[in-house]
Scaffold this active site. Structure first.
Site, PDB file in Angstrom:
ATOM      1  N   HIS A 102       0.880  -1.266   0.128  1.00 42.21           N
ATOM      2  CA  HIS A 102       0.061  -0.001  -0.029  1.00 42.21           C
ATOM      3  C   HIS A 102       0.691   1.268   0.041  1.00 42.21           C
ATOM      4  O   HIS A 102       2.069   1.354   0.564  1.00 42.21           O
ATOM      5  CB  HIS A 102      -0.711   0.222   1.192  1.00 42.21           C
ATOM      6  CG  HIS A 102      -1.713  -0.942   1.470  1.00 42.21           C
ATOM      7  ND1 HIS A 102      -1.241  -2.254   2.162  1.00 42.21           N
ATOM      8  CD2 HIS A 102      -3.144  -1.135   1.338  1.00 42.21           C
ATOM      9  CE1 HIS A 102      -2.431  -3.030   2.226  1.00 42.21           C
ATOM     10  NE2 HIS A 102      -3.557  -2.416   1.979  1.00 42.21           N
ATOM     11  N   ASP A 105       2.278   1.903   3.351  1.00 44.73           N
ATOM     12  CA  ASP A 105       3.004   1.001   3.801  1.00 44.73           C
ATOM     13  C   ASP A 105       4.695   1.322   3.560  1.00 44.73           C
ATOM     14  O   ASP A 105       5.489   1.360   4.498  1.00 44.73           O
ATOM     15  CB  ASP A 105       3.127  -0.405   3.322  1.00 44.73           C
ATOM     16  CG  ASP A 105       1.573  -1.179   3.384  1.00 44.73           C
ATOM     17  OD1 ASP A 105       0.845  -0.707   4.234  1.00 44.73           O
ATOM     18  OD2 ASP A 105       1.293  -1.828   2.465  1.00 44.73           O
TER      19      ASP A 105
END
Ligand code: XLS
Ligand code: CA
Ligand code: CA
Length: 443
Positions: A102, A105
């Site tokens: 993501h 992340d």
């Protein structure tokens, strides 16, 4: 190379089914040829950035217990850089090929959109270099449109257009990152796109907004040269009570209803399938029959708990059925097998990450071998075909061509009398399936 996992000295190697070494593969032998291509290419395993690198073991009753050397710095950007470095060390030592991430992340959210964008660009440049140095590739990227407080009432389906715009800004940059890193897929998981109460929800409007958001994202992605596939990942519930992308069938219907079917395939997750009351293989087959099986998130739920526990996959039965469907459709063109799975809270060591992935990798490697044998021998398929053999008769063919009417069939039924009831042989087939599952021939 040994900065973050010093206890793992070498790359995990294939040592065969009888090896007593817990840090060796028993079935995963990347170059072994299966059905004309190397095992590793069939499986295209990916590490999930969010669980594997950022998991802390926190649950609803207690905070972080998994301490990791890559997040010791007090500076979020320095931590982001060492987390990325640790990810590449981990994948390289595991000897697999891909990862999924993501946006949030990889890089921390900044104070405003420009700062968040700068953070992401900086980490993407580092990831590009690490990919080049290691040969590791990006399977798919996605945007986290559910953690920040602004997304409490959804992202694309939020009643506030400014939230819709923030989500659009994020997807724009996550797509830029996915293209820069050569991802073959881009995933939309619903996040908070659903509702918890119909007392405050205009479902018609929210579904239309979701479709508009997806259309604009596809247009932007294609404009910047994204050649991969857009995936939607169904999930029936969590965090909302009812998610709009409930399961494969619901999501396919949504895509058809809004004219998006040609632009998307599905990314199916095992634990989401079981939460929806289906088996993983049911969801996979539903997508495959529609020509929409794109990628898999491999994990498992827990029947005693009944929520999205995201455990590592160890169930040979499910894995084999999944690989059986996958092989019969000729594999995954754009996707792979992503470990959307996390350690249990009590598995506190970095080494546990290796045990968890090795177990999942071996489960699917063995499943691939069994499924390949099932496809080659046609053991199940020939029996299934036989079950429908009546449709090879002249009247069966006529029915299949669609050129019949009800009176004609009534006349045939009257003339032919009562049909003979045939056994479905379910128990015998379960035995046959188990024989394949536990056979040592494949080894
Ligand atoms: C959550 C989802 C999520 C997606 C990516 O339940 O599985 O992790 O795969 O946003
Ligand atoms: Ca998932
Ligand atoms: Ca999940």
């Amino acid at each position: 190379m040994s900065a973050f996992f010093p206890e793992i000295k070498d790359r995990i190697a294939y040592e065969g089914p009888e090896s007593p070494n817990p840090l060796a593969y028993k079935y995963f032998s990347p170059d072994r040829e299966v059905g004309g291509k190397p095992m590793a290419e069939h499986l295209r395993f990916a590490v999930a950035y969010w669980h594997t690198m950022q998991g802390t073991g926190a649950d609803a009753f207690g905070g972080a217990v998994h301490k990791r050397t890559w997040r010791q710095s007090g500076d979020p950007l320095v931590t982001a850089e060492s987390t990325l470095d640790a990810l590449f060390e981990f994948i390289t030592k595991l000897g697999i090929s891909h990862y999924c991430f993501h946006d949030r992340d990889m890089a921390p959210e900044g104070a405003d959109i420009p700062e968040s964008n700068r953070n992401l660009e900086r980490l993407v440049r580092r990831a590009e270099q690490l990919q080049k140095d290691s040969g590791v590739k990006l399977l798919w990227g996605t945007a986290n449109l559910f953690s920040h407080p602004r997304y409490t009432h959804g992202a694309a389906t939020n009643p506030d257009p400014l939230v819709f715009a923030h989500a659009a800004a994020q997807v724009r940059r996550a797509l830029d990152a996915t293209v820069a890193l050569g991802g073959t897929g881009y995933v939309f998981w619903g996040g908070r796109e659903g509702y918890s109460s119909l007392l405050n929800t205009d479902m018609k409007r929210e579904r239309e907004q979701l479709a508009r958001f997806l259309r604009a994202s596809v247009e932007y992605g294609r404009r910047i040269g994204f050649k991969g596939m857009f995936f939607i990942e169904p999930k029936p519930m969590e965090p909302t009570t009812h998610q709009y992308d409930f399961d494969a069938a619901t999501t396919l219907n949504f895509l058809r209803e809004f004219g998006l079917i040609d632009d998307f395939m599905l990314n199916l997750e095992a634990n989401h399938a079981t939460l929806a009351g289906h088996s993983f293989e049911h969801e996979i087959l539903t997508a495959s029959l529609a020509g929409k099986l794109g990628s898999l998130d491999i994990n498992r739920g827990n029947p005693q708990l009944g929520w999205d526990t995201d455990q590592f996959p160890t169930d040979m039965h499910t894995a084999t059925l999944a690989m059986w469907v996958l092989l019969k459709q000729g594999g995954l063109q754009y996707g792979g097998l992503n470990f959307d799975a996390k350690l249990r809270r009590g598995s506190v060591d970095g080494q546990d990450l290796f045990h968890a992935h090795i177990g999942g990798i071996d489960t699917f490697a063995r499943a691939l071998l069994v499924a390949d044998r099932l496809v080659r021998t046609q053991a199940l398929d020939s029996l299934i075909e036989k079950r429908y053999a009546g449709y090879d008769s002249p009247m069966g063919r006529k029915i299949q061509s669609g050129e019949f009417d009800l009176p004609e069939l009534e006349a045939w039924a009257v003339q032919s009398g009562e049909p003979t009831l045939q056994s479905g042989r379910e128990e015998a087939l379960e035995n046959l399936f188990n024989q394949y599952l536990y056979s040592s021939t494949i080894e």
